[in-house]
Design a protein around this motif. Structure first.
Motif, mmCIF file in Angstrom:
data_model
loop_
_atom_site.group_PDB
_atom_site.id
_atom_site.type_symbol
_atom_site.label_atom_id
_atom_site.label_comp_id
_atom_site.label_asym_id
_atom_site.label_seq_id
_atom_site.Cartn_x
_atom_site.Cartn_y
_atom_site.Cartn_z
ATOM 1 N N THR A 73 0.718 -1.529 -0.075
ATOM 2 C CA THR A 73 0.114 0.227 0.057
ATOM 3 C C THR A 73 0.766 1.241 -0.115
ATOM 4 O O THR A 73 0.289 2.198 -0.248
ATOM 5 C CB THR A 73 -0.808 -0.064 1.064
ATOM 6 N N GLU A 74 2.251 1.188 0.503
ATOM 7 C CA GLU A 74 3.113 2.382 0.558
ATOM 8 C C GLU A 74 4.266 1.722 0.431
ATOM 9 O O GLU A 74 4.730 0.936 0.887
ATOM 10 C CB GLU A 74 2.698 3.188 1.798
ATOM 11 N N THR A 84 -0.734 -4.782 3.377
ATOM 12 C CA THR A 84 -1.836 -5.437 3.963
ATOM 13 C C THR A 84 -1.222 -7.181 4.304
ATOM 14 O O THR A 84 -0.473 -7.543 3.605
ATOM 15 C CB THR A 84 -3.094 -5.677 3.091
ATOM 16 N N GLN A 89 -3.191 -4.628 8.792
ATOM 17 C CA GLN A 89 -2.045 -3.611 7.892
ATOM 18 C C GLN A 89 -0.573 -3.521 8.895
ATOM 19 O O GLN A 89 -0.662 -3.439 9.657
ATOM 20 C CB GLN A 89 -2.734 -2.332 7.812
#
Length: 291
Positions: A73-74, A84, A89
């Motif tokens: 996600t980043e 995830t 997370q």
């Protein structure tokens, strides 16, 4: 070392662990993202397509837990790696700190009462990561003792009070334990080799507390469930229910409830205090047992 537990909202909890690592962010980043290095300290084998939106796969040793998938996600090398992990997370952040760096892990999840298991597990993982970077092998620690220290530090030993529809009350304790249900049941029931508990039997001491007068057992199913009516001034006043279910994989999850009638706040307060102490003693006893 700085470890905290917060509740950002939406029924989620956020565990935050900070550790200073005596290596540059670039070197630590390699250990965070390279599957060959992750294999030495991360709790599962990792397959990763290292790009924002890339897929990840997690395969647990011996398939002791179901395989999981994740998505990155980043990604900001060598500073932020977030993805995830099943429904959870994970966010790893590295910041320069002198000749080393400050590593911060934030784990966001839904199972608040699993926080001590997650914290003790990540504590061991990060210790192994630091040892790997130092060219050493982490010495195994006592995970059970560490788990219990996190239970107290995060306030997970406290009970909750709810109001019932009839104006009465319900106490509820939920606690992750460090031994399987069979071992916990043995600790509670006392004698080994005794006949199974059945409805009508007196309640063994492990399942009761001096602040709550116990009637006979109304339900028993080893090693999962035991219930009984408690009495006030010799009359039935409510139910006590013990339930052992699946937890985080570190042991059984205990859920203990007690109901009471309206206008008995003193009994409620005494029971809340007494059960808290009783479960703390149970947890300490389990540390001395093997299961």
């Amino acid at each position: 070392m700085k470890d905290t537990l917060s509740q950002p909202g939406g029924g989620r909890s956020a565990l935050r662990l900070e550790r200073r690592i005596a290596h540059s962010p670039e070197k630590v980043w390699q250990a965070l993202t390279d599957p060959a290095e992750l294999a030495h300290w991360f709790p599962s084998e990792v397959q990763v397509d290292l790009r924002a939106g890339g897929r990840m796969g997690f395969v647990f040793p011996g398939r002791e837990a179901p395989d999981m998938e994740g998505v990155i996600t980043e990604l900001d090398p060598p500073h932020v790696f977030a993805f995830t992990w099943g429904e959870d997370q994970l966010r790893w952040e590295l910041r320069p700190d002198g000749e080393g760096c400050l590593l911060t892990l934030t784990h966001t999840f839904g199972d608040r009462f699993g926080a001590a298991s997650f914290a003790s597990g990540w504590h061991a993982c990060i210790t192994a990561l630091a040892a790997l970077l130092d060219g050493e092998k982490a010495a195994p620690g006592d995970m059970a003792e560490l788990h219990e220290s996190y239970v107290e530090a995060f306030g997970l030993a406290e009970g909750a009070v709810e109001t019932t529809e009839d104006g009465g009350w319900r106490l509820r304790f939920e606690r992750q334990l460090v031994r399987p249900a069979e071992t916990v049941w043995q600790a509670l029931a006392g004698k080994t080799g005794a006949p199974p508990l059945i409805a009508g039997d007196p309640v063994p001491y492990g399942f009761r507390t001096d602040a709550v007068e116990a009637g006979p057992i109304t339900e028993a199913e080893a090693p999962r469930t035991l219930a009984y009516t408690w009495k006030r001034e010799g009359r039935p006043a409510g139910q006590v229910h013990w339930h052992l279910t699946e937890g985080t994989g570190h042991g059984a999850r205990l859920i203990l409830t007690q109901t009471g009638p309206p206008n008995t706040e003193a009994d409620r307060t005494a029971a809340l205090t007494s059960w808290r102490h009783h479960i703390t003693l149970l947890a300490a006893k389990l540390l001395r047992m093997r299961g």
